[in-house]
Design an enzyme around this catalytic site. Structure first.
Site, mmCIF file in Angstrom:
data_model
loop_
_atom_site.group_PDB
_atom_site.id
_atom_site.type_symbol
_atom_site.label_atom_id
_atom_site.label_comp_id
_atom_site.label_asym_id
_atom_site.label_seq_id
_atom_site.Cartn_x
_atom_site.Cartn_y
_atom_site.Cartn_z
ATOM 1 N N ALA A 63 0.810 -1.235 0.047
ATOM 2 C CA ALA A 63 -0.034 -0.117 0.010
ATOM 3 C C ALA A 63 0.950 1.170 -0.074
ATOM 4 O O ALA A 63 2.219 1.339 0.241
ATOM 5 C CB ALA A 63 -0.820 0.013 1.276
ATOM 6 N N GLY A 108 -0.893 -6.255 0.023
ATOM 7 C CA GLY A 108 -2.015 -6.585 -0.543
ATOM 8 C C GLY A 108 -1.816 -7.255 -1.915
ATOM 9 O O GLY A 108 -2.619 -7.711 -2.545
ATOM 10 N N GLU A 111 -2.044 -10.734 -0.938
ATOM 11 C CA GLU A 111 -3.507 -10.949 -0.636
ATOM 12 C C GLU A 111 -4.350 -11.119 -2.006
ATOM 13 O O GLU A 111 -5.380 -11.921 -2.014
ATOM 14 C CB GLU A 111 -4.133 -9.866 0.167
ATOM 15 C CG GLU A 111 -3.557 -9.977 1.787
ATOM 16 C CD GLU A 111 -3.619 -8.862 2.589
ATOM 17 O OE1 GLU A 111 -4.482 -9.164 3.558
ATOM 18 O OE2 GLU A 111 -3.294 -7.393 2.355
ATOM 19 N N GLU A 131 3.221 -6.146 6.889
ATOM 20 C CA GLU A 131 2.538 -5.392 7.579
ATOM 21 C C GLU A 131 2.869 -5.104 9.045
ATOM 22 O O GLU A 131 2.719 -4.097 9.742
ATOM 23 C CB GLU A 131 0.935 -5.601 7.547
ATOM 24 C CG GLU A 131 0.312 -5.267 6.142
ATOM 25 C CD GLU A 131 0.230 -6.687 5.297
ATOM 26 O OE1 GLU A 131 -0.091 -6.770 4.240
ATOM 27 O OE2 GLU A 131 1.041 -7.331 5.453
#
Length: 257
Positions: A63, A108, A111, A131
């Site tokens: 991100a 992400g 993911e 993260e």
């Protein structure tokens, strides 16, 4: 015009392509683009298999860290809910989805790959959920889809450490299903997607629903899902084609109906 990802149709196979390597977890456009791409490929009867792909160097990465700083909690909660809906839309595409992982698949990005039905990676790929280094945990499926794939121990190790796995390490724990030469990632995914696309569309969708719906549920629940899906296929044209081809000793040419 999509900013972060878009669907590109090529015959019976569509590629949901990550246009920008950083699928920003804070940009409000991302969830809508994910849902729109999922609806586009899921609702087009001519599309019978899907590839998730970024580029040879980056599948998708983390991100926008600067954009995450000092955000109000209410805003974070609302956006994360929308973002999870976007990832879930990709995971729910009612067709076989192959993730073609070249280069980095982090945060992400990983993911997103977890939303696929099958994951293949280039030998130079690096996968991870970093993260924890930000005092956070994965927020778009990492703590849920990953343990279902590799087991809780391996998932916790990856999440707790925030480290990166090579493609071979990811293959060893079951995070990816196949490792190929870096230059062959997309071509291999395309061949596999075309193989799936030649199959009976309704049966493939039913198989996906049965596996996903029954996984983690009590065996009795899973068996009931399987029975319902199995029975429903007897009314399809593809079933009649498959039976006829078998009895006639020919190769089935499925119509997708």
């Amino acid at each position: 015009m999509a900013v972060f990802l878009r669907a590109e149709k090529d015959g019976p196979v569509a590629t949901v392509k990550v246009v920008r390597p950083k699928v920003s977890g804070v940009d409000p456009a991302v969830p809508g683009e994910m849902i729109a791409a999922a609806e586009q490929v899921g609702g087009d009867a001519e599309i019978r298999a899907v590839i998730l792909y970024g580029s040879k160097r980056v599948f998708a990465s983390g991100a926008d860290i600067r954009g995450m700083a000092d955000r109000p909690l209410a805003e974070v909660a609302a956006h994360t809910k929308r973002l999870q809906a976007g990832f879930s839309a990709i995971a729910a595409i009612p067709k076989p989805v192959v993730a073609a992982i070249g280069g980095y698949a982090l945060g992400g990005g990983l993911e997103l790959a977890l939303c696929a039905d099958y994951r293949l990676a280039g030998r130079g790929a690096l996968l991870g959920l970093p993260e924890i280094a930000l005092g956070l945990i994965p927020g778009t499926g990492g703590t849920q889809r990953l343990p279902r794939l590799v087991g809780p121990g391996q998932a916790k190790k990856l999440i707790f450490s925030g480290g990166r796995l090579s493609a071979e390490e990811a293959l060893r724990i079951g995070l990816v299903d196949e490792v190929v030469a870096d230059e062959e990632v997309y071509a291999t995914a395309r061949r596999l997607a075309e193989e799936f696309a030649a199959g009976p569309t309704a049966a493939l969708a039913a198989a996906k629903r049965a596996v996903d719906g029954g996984f983690g549920a009590p065996l009795e629940t899973g068996m009931e899902i399987e029975r319902e899906e199995f029975t429903s296929l007897f009314g399809t044209e593809d079933h009649r084609i498959g039976i006829g081809a078998f009895l006639g000793g020919t190769e089935a040419a499925f119509t997708g109906r």
